[in-house]
Scaffold this motif. Sequence first.
Motif, PDB file in Angstrom:
ATOM      1  N   SER A 167      -4.625  -6.420 -12.062  1.00 54.03           N
ATOM      2  CA  SER A 167      -4.701  -7.230 -13.272  1.00 54.03           C
ATOM      3  C   SER A 167      -5.558  -8.460 -13.013  1.00 54.03           C
ATOM      4  CB  SER A 167      -3.300  -7.640 -13.722  1.00 54.03           C
ATOM      5  OG  SER A 167      -3.359  -8.180 -15.023  1.00 54.03           O
ATOM      6  N   HIS A 209      -6.467  -5.802 -17.585  1.00 56.04           N
ATOM      7  CA  HIS A 209      -5.138  -6.431 -17.613  1.00 56.04           C
ATOM      8  C   HIS A 209      -4.051  -5.366 -17.601  1.00 56.04           C
ATOM      9  CE1 HIS A 209      -6.520 -10.521 -18.497  1.00 56.04           C
ATOM     10  NE2 HIS A 209      -7.439  -9.942 -19.245  1.00 56.04           N
ATOM     11  N   THR A 239       0.161  -5.684 -18.134  1.00 60.67           N
ATOM     12  CA  THR A 239       1.256  -6.603 -18.405  1.00 60.67           C
ATOM     13  C   THR A 239       2.560  -5.852 -18.483  1.00 60.67           C
ATOM     14  OG1 THR A 239       0.932  -6.451 -20.802  1.00 60.67           O
ATOM     15  CG2 THR A 239      -0.207  -8.234 -19.664  1.00 60.67           C
TER      16      THR A 239
END
Length: 171
Positions: free
Chosen positions: A144, A158, A160
């Motif tokens: 990330s 990314h 998450t």
Amino acid sequence: MSDPRLQSLHLEGHARRDQFRAARQAIHAACGNHTLVSDPARAPVPDDRLDAPTVAPPAEAAVLAGRFTFYLKDGPDVYPLHMGMNSVGRLPDNDVVIRDECVSRRHCAVVVHTNLCCEVYDVASKNGTLVNGKRIGGPTKLQSGDQLLLCNHKLTFHMTDVLPEPAAVAG
């Protein structure tokens, strides 16, 4: 199984066609059956060269993968990534479409595995793919925040953790 997102028709008569096909084979080999079965964009087109049995991903992998979100950010634009192979390039049938003439039609692919490992593959692009400023020569694991550079186009990868909302307390 053949993936229509990685056809090499656009390279008919080009010297890069063999490199593109080798990159495609490497992506398919690296995905593994669990990741390929989890790829919602994968079209079930039979292909004798890729003779893989159909298997279901383990249930715990689906639950774990459901807790995370993967995406590429291009300035204000956000491109969600799905489990499996995500093609990136300027052709409109890519999963991530980059409107830039310097970006190859099929530039690279980001593979999200069911074990949450993510890799980027250059697909014999004309100008190459860089991760954090270094040109990649093969599959490259992504973390990330990693920066992908396709010509002058910078994308940020990314991942998450999306935790489930707490259950409402009955009162």
